[in-house]
Each structure stands twice: as C-alpha cells, then as structure tokens.
Write a protein that holds these residues in place. Sequence first.
Motif, PDB file in Angstrom:
ATOM      1  N   ARG A 104     -24.992  13.235 -26.723  1.00  0.00           N
ATOM      2  CA  ARG A 104     -24.046  12.150 -27.020  1.00  0.00           C
ATOM      3  C   ARG A 104     -22.649  12.495 -26.519  1.00  0.00           C
ATOM      4  NH1 ARG A 104     -25.039  14.737 -31.832  1.00  0.00           N
ATOM      5  NH2 ARG A 104     -23.221  15.347 -33.033  1.00  0.00           N
ATOM      6  N   HIS A 105     -22.308  13.763 -26.437  1.00  0.00           N
ATOM      7  CA  HIS A 105     -20.990  14.157 -25.931  1.00  0.00           C
ATOM      8  C   HIS A 105     -20.969  14.178 -24.405  1.00  0.00           C
ATOM      9  CE1 HIS A 105     -19.714  14.981 -29.957  1.00  0.00           C
ATOM     10  NE2 HIS A 105     -20.635  15.912 -30.128  1.00  0.00           N
ATOM     11  N   THR A 106     -21.973  14.803 -23.803  1.00  0.00           N
ATOM     12  CA  THR A 106     -21.985  14.908 -22.342  1.00  0.00           C
ATOM     13  C   THR A 106     -22.127  13.538 -21.688  1.00  0.00           C
ATOM     14  OG1 THR A 106     -24.373  15.347 -22.297  1.00  0.00           O
ATOM     15  CG2 THR A 106     -22.910  17.252 -22.372  1.00  0.00           C
ATOM     16  N   LYS A 107     -22.987  12.704 -22.235  1.00  0.00           N
ATOM     17  CA  LYS A 107     -23.208  11.399 -21.623  1.00  0.00           C
ATOM     18  C   LYS A 107     -22.005  10.476 -21.801  1.00  0.00           C
ATOM     19  CE  LYS A 107     -28.224  11.351 -21.545  1.00  0.00           C
ATOM     20  NZ  LYS A 107     -29.442  10.617 -21.926  1.00  0.00           N
ATOM     21  N   LEU A 108     -21.398  10.489 -22.971  1.00  0.00           N
ATOM     22  CA  LEU A 108     -20.231   9.633 -23.189  1.00  0.00           C
ATOM     23  C   LEU A 108     -19.073  10.050 -22.283  1.00  0.00           C
ATOM     24  CD1 LEU A 108     -19.395   7.164 -24.783  1.00  0.00           C
ATOM     25  CD2 LEU A 108     -18.461   8.693 -26.531  1.00  0.00           C
ATOM     26  N   GLU A 109     -18.924  11.339 -22.059  1.00  0.00           N
ATOM     27  CA  GLU A 109     -17.884  11.824 -21.158  1.00  0.00           C
ATOM     28  C   GLU A 109     -18.087  11.262 -19.744  1.00  0.00           C
ATOM     29  OE1 GLU A 109     -17.587  16.121 -19.297  1.00  0.00           O
ATOM     30  OE2 GLU A 109     -16.771  16.127 -21.343  1.00  0.00           O
ATOM     31  N   ARG A 112     -17.416   7.393 -19.652  1.00  0.00           N
ATOM     32  CA  ARG A 112     -15.977   7.089 -19.623  1.00  0.00           C
ATOM     33  C   ARG A 112     -15.389   7.340 -18.235  1.00  0.00           C
ATOM     34  NH1 ARG A 112     -15.059   9.460 -25.599  1.00  0.00           N
ATOM     35  NH2 ARG A 112     -14.974   7.454 -26.687  1.00  0.00           N
ATOM     36  N   ARG A 113     -15.823   8.410 -17.603  1.00  0.00           N
ATOM     37  CA  ARG A 113     -15.327   8.717 -16.254  1.00  0.00           C
ATOM     38  C   ARG A 113     -15.762   7.633 -15.272  1.00  0.00           C
ATOM     39  NH1 ARG A 113     -17.024  14.217 -15.181  1.00  0.00           N
ATOM     40  NH2 ARG A 113     -18.955  13.316 -14.447  1.00  0.00           N
ATOM     41  N   GLU A 119     -17.060  -1.354 -13.476  1.00  0.00           N
ATOM     42  CA  GLU A 119     -17.582  -1.985 -14.686  1.00  0.00           C
ATOM     43  C   GLU A 119     -18.973  -1.419 -14.962  1.00  0.00           C
ATOM     44  OE1 GLU A 119     -19.722  -6.125 -16.065  1.00  0.00           O
ATOM     45  OE2 GLU A 119     -18.515  -6.149 -14.243  1.00  0.00           O
ATOM     46  N   ILE A 120     -19.194  -0.978 -16.184  1.00  0.00           N
ATOM     47  CA  ILE A 120     -20.538  -0.560 -16.585  1.00  0.00           C
ATOM     48  C   ILE A 120     -21.157  -1.735 -17.323  1.00  0.00           C
ATOM     49  CG2 ILE A 120     -21.899   1.023 -17.979  1.00  0.00           C
ATOM     50  CD1 ILE A 120     -19.845   3.169 -17.334  1.00  0.00           C
ATOM     51  N   ARG A 121     -22.150  -2.326 -16.719  1.00  0.00           N
ATOM     52  CA  ARG A 121     -22.805  -3.500 -17.287  1.00  0.00           C
ATOM     53  C   ARG A 121     -23.649  -3.121 -18.492  1.00  0.00           C
ATOM     54  NH1 ARG A 121     -24.590  -8.102 -14.284  1.00  0.00           N
ATOM     55  NH2 ARG A 121     -22.413  -8.096 -13.655  1.00  0.00           N
ATOM     56  N   VAL A 122     -24.378  -1.993 -18.388  1.00  0.00           N
ATOM     57  CA  VAL A 122     -25.280  -1.616 -19.473  1.00  0.00           C
ATOM     58  C   VAL A 122     -25.616  -0.133 -19.375  1.00  0.00           C
ATOM     59  CG1 VAL A 122     -27.408  -2.161 -18.211  1.00  0.00           C
ATOM     60  CG2 VAL A 122     -27.395  -2.299 -20.713  1.00  0.00           C
ATOM     61  N   LEU A 123     -25.845   0.467 -20.532  1.00  0.00           N
ATOM     62  CA  LEU A 123     -26.443   1.792 -20.647  1.00  0.00           C
ATOM     63  C   LEU A 123     -27.800   1.595 -21.303  1.00  0.00           C
ATOM     64  CD1 LEU A 123     -26.559   4.945 -20.826  1.00  0.00           C
ATOM     65  CD2 LEU A 123     -25.479   4.682 -23.093  1.00  0.00           C
ATOM     66  N   VAL A 124     -28.848   2.178 -20.716  1.00  0.00           N
ATOM     67  CA  VAL A 124     -30.189   2.117 -21.292  1.00  0.00           C
ATOM     68  C   VAL A 124     -30.592   3.550 -21.621  1.00  0.00           C
ATOM     69  CG1 VAL A 124     -32.571   1.359 -20.970  1.00  0.00           C
ATOM     70  CG2 VAL A 124     -30.701   0.122 -19.835  1.00  0.00           C
ATOM     71  N   ASP A 125     -30.820   3.822 -22.915  1.00  0.00           N
ATOM     72  CA  ASP A 125     -31.091   5.193 -23.358  1.00  0.00           C
ATOM     73  C   ASP A 125     -31.959   5.147 -24.607  1.00  0.00           C
ATOM     74  OD1 ASP A 125     -30.671   8.000 -24.379  1.00  0.00           O
ATOM     75  OD2 ASP A 125     -29.152   8.032 -22.802  1.00  0.00           O
ATOM     76  N   ASP A 126     -32.747   6.194 -24.822  1.00  0.00           N
ATOM     77  CA  ASP A 126     -33.606   6.260 -26.005  1.00  0.00           C
ATOM     78  C   ASP A 126     -32.963   7.028 -27.156  1.00  0.00           C
ATOM     79  OD1 ASP A 126     -35.534   9.198 -26.026  1.00  0.00           O
ATOM     80  OD2 ASP A 126     -33.963   8.792 -24.574  1.00  0.00           O
ATOM     81  N   ASP A 127     -31.911   7.778 -26.892  1.00  0.00           N
ATOM     82  CA  ASP A 127     -31.295   8.627 -27.908  1.00  0.00           C
ATOM     83  C   ASP A 127     -30.377   7.770 -28.786  1.00  0.00           C
ATOM     84  OD1 ASP A 127     -29.477  10.365 -29.272  1.00  0.00           O
ATOM     85  OD2 ASP A 127     -29.901  11.942 -27.824  1.00  0.00           O
ATOM     86  N   GLU A 135     -21.909   2.503 -27.986  1.00  0.00           N
ATOM     87  CA  GLU A 135     -21.519   1.202 -28.545  1.00  0.00           C
ATOM     88  C   GLU A 135     -20.136   1.282 -29.194  1.00  0.00           C
ATOM     89  OE1 GLU A 135     -25.730  -1.045 -29.468  1.00  0.00           O
ATOM     90  OE2 GLU A 135     -24.860   0.198 -31.053  1.00  0.00           O
ATOM     91  N   ARG A 136     -19.884   2.345 -29.946  1.00  0.00           N
ATOM     92  CA  ARG A 136     -18.563   2.508 -30.576  1.00  0.00           C
ATOM     93  C   ARG A 136     -17.447   2.587 -29.528  1.00  0.00           C
ATOM     94  NH1 ARG A 136     -21.406   5.239 -34.657  1.00  0.00           N
ATOM     95  NH2 ARG A 136     -21.341   7.266 -33.625  1.00  0.00           N
ATOM     96  N   ALA A 137     -17.779   3.124 -28.358  1.00  0.00           N
ATOM     97  CA  ALA A 137     -16.798   3.240 -27.274  1.00  0.00           C
ATOM     98  C   ALA A 137     -16.658   1.942 -26.482  1.00  0.00           C
ATOM     99  CB  ALA A 137     -17.182   4.385 -26.341  1.00  0.00           C
TER     100      ALA A 137
END
Length: 163
Positions: A104-109, A112-113, A119-127, A135-137
């Motif tokens: 959750r830390h490495t991916k969110l970093e 954000r970069r 534009e990031i339209r969507v993130l698809v992840d199982d975690d 979502e909070r970001a």
Amino acid sequence: MTESSGRPIAVFDLDNTLADTAHRQRFLQNRPRDWAGFFAAAPQDPPIAQGVALVEESARECDIVYLTGRPERCRRDTLDWLAAQGLPQGRVFMRADADRRPARHTKLEILRRLARDREIRVLVDDDELVCDDAERAGFTVVRARWVSRSAALTDAQNHEGRT
C-alpha cells in the motif's frame, strides 16, 4: 504533459488481478516462506479472464501501466508472462529488490508520481489495503475480487513487503 500520448492511464496489478497465483501460494504456507519458489513459479500463472478482459477494454481509451509488488529481479519473467498472454503493452513498475515496505505504501507512492503528469483513470488491484489507500488519495479503484487469496499472501502483501 511529459508523456506524448496525453491519454489517461489505467493501472493494473498483476498477482490475483491478471495472474492467478493459487498454484504457487503453497510456497507461502510454512515458515520460513519459500519466496524463491513462489516467484520462480510465476511464469506458470494462468491468466484471469475478468482481469484480462478489463485490461483489454481499458486499452481502447487508456495507456496501460502494470504496477506490481513483485521484486525487480522478477522483471524478465514478468515481461515474458505479459507477452505470452497477449496483454497490451505498457510500462511495468516493480518493487526494488530490497524494498520491504507494504504494497500500500510502494504502490501509492508510484501512483502519486504518475498522477503528476497524467490522468489516472483507474487502478485495478486485489489488495484491499492498497485499494483503500488509493481511494482515500482520490483515485478511482476497481477491486479485483475474482480469485481467492490465501491468508499467507495477504500477510505477505500487507506486513512482509514481499509482493
């Protein structure tokens, strides 16, 4: 924009989003966990139909980015697997070999970069924790709930910083 395309990005996790890891979760059952065996078996992962369909659909309007918690030493196997499945080409972001922070830390970093320039339209992840933090970001998230995850894999993603 620093990227020439200007198209939005769709970001996809690999393990249990596009690649079914059920056959290799046995390597995580005992202590110490057999990480070498776990990652060595990744090239045999069957694709997950729901994830594959979503990445193919997303590629019509978005550039694809693959964002995985797999360590960098798995890059060649990962690229070969993506090509063997006929998945859309895209940049692949992987965890540094020595990086043991939770996914959750490495991916969110990285999200954000990426969002600084596109534009990031969507993130698809199982975690679930990755999805919650994204979502909070302010990112739009699709939770890949199409395969069962072992408790050992969940622990590895959330506490051991291994995938």
